[in-house]
Design an enzyme around this catalytic site. Structure first.
Site, PDB file in Angstrom:
ATOM      1  N   ARG A 103       0.882  -1.191   0.000  1.00  0.00           N
ATOM      2  CA  ARG A 103       0.000   0.000   0.000  1.00  0.00           C
ATOM      3  C   ARG A 103       0.906   1.223   0.000  1.00  0.00           C
ATOM      4  O   ARG A 103       1.723   1.413   0.903  1.00  0.00           O
ATOM      5  CB  ARG A 103      -0.895   0.017   1.244  1.00  0.00           C
ATOM      6  CG  ARG A 103      -1.520   1.365   1.474  1.00  0.00           C
ATOM      7  CD  ARG A 103      -2.639   1.346   2.468  1.00  0.00           C
ATOM      8  NE  ARG A 103      -3.815   0.742   1.889  1.00  0.00           N
ATOM      9  CZ  ARG A 103      -5.050   0.852   2.418  1.00  0.00           C
ATOM     10  NH1 ARG A 103      -5.238   1.513   3.539  1.00  0.00           N
ATOM     11  NH2 ARG A 103      -6.075   0.286   1.831  1.00  0.00           N
ATOM     12  N   HIS A 130      -7.362   1.004  -6.499  1.00  0.00           N
ATOM     13  CA  HIS A 130      -7.580   0.148  -5.315  1.00  0.00           C
ATOM     14  C   HIS A 130      -8.279  -1.127  -5.812  1.00  0.00           C
ATOM     15  O   HIS A 130      -9.455  -1.367  -5.534  1.00  0.00           O
ATOM     16  CB  HIS A 130      -8.439   0.902  -4.288  1.00  0.00           C
ATOM     17  CG  HIS A 130      -8.396   0.340  -2.905  1.00  0.00           C
ATOM     18  ND1 HIS A 130      -7.655  -0.778  -2.565  1.00  0.00           N
ATOM     19  CD2 HIS A 130      -9.008   0.741  -1.751  1.00  0.00           C
ATOM     20  CE1 HIS A 130      -7.812  -1.028  -1.284  1.00  0.00           C
ATOM     21  NE2 HIS A 130      -8.629  -0.128  -0.763  1.00  0.00           N
ATOM     22  N   GLN A 133     -10.164  -3.707  -3.493  1.00  0.00           N
ATOM     23  CA  GLN A 133     -11.425  -3.183  -2.960  1.00  0.00           C
ATOM     24  C   GLN A 133     -12.551  -3.326  -3.977  1.00  0.00           C
ATOM     25  O   GLN A 133     -13.658  -3.762  -3.628  1.00  0.00           O
ATOM     26  CB  GLN A 133     -11.251  -1.699  -2.588  1.00  0.00           C
ATOM     27  CG  GLN A 133     -12.501  -1.076  -2.021  1.00  0.00           C
ATOM     28  CD  GLN A 133     -12.833  -1.587  -0.629  1.00  0.00           C
ATOM     29  OE1 GLN A 133     -12.007  -1.536   0.271  1.00  0.00           O
ATOM     30  NE2 GLN A 133     -14.050  -2.089  -0.434  1.00  0.00           N
ATOM     31  N   ASP A 222     -16.963   7.790  -1.490  1.00  0.00           N
ATOM     32  CA  ASP A 222     -15.726   7.634  -0.725  1.00  0.00           C
ATOM     33  C   ASP A 222     -15.408   8.999  -0.103  1.00  0.00           C
ATOM     34  O   ASP A 222     -16.016  10.016  -0.479  1.00  0.00           O
ATOM     35  CB  ASP A 222     -14.597   7.170  -1.680  1.00  0.00           C
ATOM     36  CG  ASP A 222     -13.312   6.794  -0.961  1.00  0.00           C
ATOM     37  OD1 ASP A 222     -13.321   6.661   0.281  1.00  0.00           O
ATOM     38  OD2 ASP A 222     -12.273   6.649  -1.648  1.00  0.00           O
ATOM     39  N   CYS A 262     -16.147   2.095   0.660  1.00  0.00           N
ATOM     40  CA  CYS A 262     -15.018   1.204   0.962  1.00  0.00           C
ATOM     41  C   CYS A 262     -14.584   1.298   2.418  1.00  0.00           C
ATOM     42  O   CYS A 262     -13.944   0.387   2.922  1.00  0.00           O
ATOM     43  CB  CYS A 262     -13.850   1.507   0.031  1.00  0.00           C
ATOM     44  SG  CYS A 262     -13.180   3.176   0.219  1.00  0.00           S
ATOM     45  N   ARG A 290     -13.509  -8.248   1.506  1.00  0.00           N
ATOM     46  CA  ARG A 290     -12.079  -8.030   1.265  1.00  0.00           C
ATOM     47  C   ARG A 290     -11.312  -9.311   1.582  1.00  0.00           C
ATOM     48  O   ARG A 290     -10.404  -9.727   0.864  1.00  0.00           O
ATOM     49  CB  ARG A 290     -11.545  -6.883   2.160  1.00  0.00           C
ATOM     50  CG  ARG A 290     -12.062  -5.507   1.809  1.00  0.00           C
ATOM     51  CD  ARG A 290     -11.531  -4.996   0.479  1.00  0.00           C
ATOM     52  NE  ARG A 290     -10.083  -4.958   0.409  1.00  0.00           N
ATOM     53  CZ  ARG A 290      -9.318  -3.973   0.881  1.00  0.00           C
ATOM     54  NH1 ARG A 290      -9.872  -2.916   1.456  1.00  0.00           N
ATOM     55  NH2 ARG A 290      -7.991  -4.001   0.760  1.00  0.00           N
TER      56      ARG A 290
HETATM   57  N1  NVA Z   1      -9.708   6.957  -1.373  1.00  0.00           N
HETATM   58  C1  NVA Z   1      -9.345   6.502  -0.069  1.00  0.00           C
HETATM   59  C2  NVA Z   1      -9.607   5.039   0.067  1.00  0.00           C
HETATM   60  C3  NVA Z   1      -9.310   4.475   1.425  1.00  0.00           C
HETATM   61  C4  NVA Z   1      -9.514   2.998   1.499  1.00  0.00           C
HETATM   62  C5  NVA Z   1      -7.879   6.800   0.171  1.00  0.00           C
HETATM   63  O1  NVA Z   1      -7.072   6.618  -0.745  1.00  0.00           O
HETATM   64  O2  NVA Z   1      -7.539   7.235   1.259  1.00  0.00           O
HETATM   65  N1   CP Z   2     -11.076   0.115   2.469  1.00  0.00           N
HETATM   66  C1   CP Z   2      -9.812   0.030   2.904  1.00  0.00           C
HETATM   67  O1   CP Z   2      -8.873  -0.187   2.128  1.00  0.00           O
HETATM   68  O2   CP Z   2      -9.684   0.187   4.250  1.00  0.00           O
HETATM   69  P1   CP Z   2      -8.343   0.368   5.061  1.00  0.00           P
HETATM   70  O3   CP Z   2      -7.783   1.722   4.699  1.00  0.00           O
HETATM   71  O4   CP Z   2      -8.763   0.306   6.504  1.00  0.00           O
HETATM   72  O5   CP Z   2      -7.382  -0.704   4.705  1.00  0.00           O
END
Ligand code: NVA
Ligand code: CP
Length: 303
Positions: A103, A130, A133, A222, A262, A290
Site C-alpha cells: 500500500r 484500489h 477493494q 468515498d 469502501c 475483502r
Molecule cells: N480513497 C481513499 C480510500 C481508502 C480505502 C484513500 O485513498 O484514502
Molecule cells: N477500504 C480500505 O482499504 O480500508 P483500510 O484503509 O482500513 O485498509
C-alpha cells in the site's frame, strides 16, 4: 493469469470472474470450518506506507486461514523509509517471501517493485487504483443482486483511486457507470481514455449527483480527502458540498438499490449516518468480502 495484481486492466473478465467463483468457494469453506490451506507454509510480506485497518487485517487473517503467514512491514521502520532503493527491497523480500502486498502512493512504486520482485506483487491501494477493494465490492454486488450484469452503477464524489478502479471495472465487466464529480476533482483522464477505448459500456461523467444516481442499482462514494490529501480537507469540504449520499438523493435511485463505501467513512460528509446505517447499506458485507476475494487472489497468484 498475470503474475502480479497491480491493476484490473491486466486481467480479462474471465480471469476476474474466476476469482469471484473461488472467493465464494473459499467463503463457504471458511463458514463450514472446512480446511482450505492452499498456501501452507507460504509467507506474504505486507508493506504499508499509509494507514490501514481493513487491508492489513484482511490480508493477514486471509493468509493465515490459507495456512500461511503474513508479515507486517511499515515503511517507516524498515530501510525503505531511509531510502533503500525499491528494486533492492523487491529482490531481498523475494528471497524470503512468496508474495508482496504493498500500500503506497504512486502506481509507479508498485510497478517498480513488481519489475524487480521474483514473487507476485499485489496492489493494496495506490493514489491511482484500489483493485482489491473493487473486486470485494463486485463480489458483494453479486451476492446481493445475483450478478453485476445489466445493473446501473453510480459514483458520487471524488474522482480518486476508487473512482478510477470502478471505471476500469465498468469497461472490463461491461456495466454502465455514471460518475458525478465536481470540476477539478475528476477521475484520471488516461484511465477514462483506456476504458472508453477498451470497453463497450456507457461511462458517463457529470457534475450533477442527481443525474448520477437516477434509477441506479448500486450507489458508491468515498471520502472527500484521501490519504495524503489531509491538508486539502478544508478546500475539499467546499468543493464537495452537495456531493453527499443522503436520504434525499437516495429517493432518486431504485428503491432496492445498494449503498457502498469502501470505508473508512466520514459520516455526514460524503455519506450521512442515516444512509450508512440504513437498510440499503451493505458496507459491512463489503468490508468482509475483502477477506474472501484477497484469499482468492493470493491462492491464485501464490500457490
Ligand atoms: N480513497 C481513499 C480510500 C481508502 C480505502 C484513500 O485513498 O484514502
Ligand atoms: N477500504 C480500505 O482499504 O480500508 P483500510 O484503509 O482500513 O485498509
Amino acid at each position: 493469469m498475470n503474475k502480479h495484481f497491480l491493476a484490473l486492466h491486466d486481467f480479462s473478465k474471465k480471469e476476474l470472474d474466476g476469482l469471484f467463483e473461488l472467493a465464494l468457494e473459499l467463503k463457504k469453506k471458511q463458514k463450514n470450518a472446512e480446511k482450505h490451506r492452499m498456501l501452507k507454509g507460504k509467507t506474504l510480506a505486507m508493506i504499508f506506507e499509509k494507514s490501514s485497518t481493513r487491508t492489513r487485517v484482511s490480508f493477514e487473517v486471509g493468509i493465515y486461514q490459507l495456512g500461511g503467514h503474513g508479515l507486517f512491514i511499515s515503511s517507516g521502520t524498515s530501510q525503505m523509509g531511509r531510502g533503500e532503493p525499491l528494486k533492492d527491497t523487491a529482490r531481498t523480500l523475494s528471497r524470503y517471501c512468496d508474495g508482496i502486498m504493498v500500500r503506497t502512493y504512486g502506481q509507479d512504486i508498485v510497478e517498480e517493485l513488481a519489475r524487480f520482485a521474483t514473487v507476485p506483487v499485489i496492489n493494496g491501494l495506490t493514489d491511482l487504483f484500489h483493485p482489491c477493494q473493487i473486486m470485494a465490492d463486485l463480489l458483494t454486488v453479486i451476492e446481493h443482486k445475483g450478478s453485476y450484469q445489466g445493473l446501473k452503477f453510480s459514483w458520487v464524489g471524488d474522482g480518486n483511486n476508487m473512482a478510477n478502479t470502478w471505471i476500469e471495472a465498468a469497461a472490463i465487466f461491461g456495466f454502465d457507470l455514471t460518475l458525478a464529480c465536481p470540476e477539478g476533482y475528476q477521475p484520471d483522464p488516461k484511465v477514462l481514455a483506456w476504458a472508453q477505448a477498451n470497453g463497450t459500456s456507457a461511462i458517463v461523467l457529470t457534475d450533477d449527483p442527481k443525474k448520477a444516481v437516477q434509477d441506479a442499482d448500486v450507489l458508491n462514494t468515498d471520502v472527500w480527502a484521501s490519504m495524503g490529501q489531509e491538508e486539502e480537507q478544508k478546500a475539499r469540504e467546499k468543493a464537495f458540498a452537495g456531493y453527499q449520499l443522503n436520504s434525499e438523493i437516495l429517493k432518486l435511485a431504485k428503491p432496492d438499490c445498494i449503498v457502498m463505501h469502501c470505508l473508512p467513512a466520514h459520516r455526514d460528509e460524503e455519506i450521512t449516518d442515516e444512509v450508512i446505517e440504513g437498510p440499503n447499506s451493505v458496507v459491512w458485507d463489503e468490508a468482509e468480502n475483502r477477506l474472501h476475494i484477497q484469499k482468492a487472489i493470493m491462492a491464485t497468484l501464490m500457490a
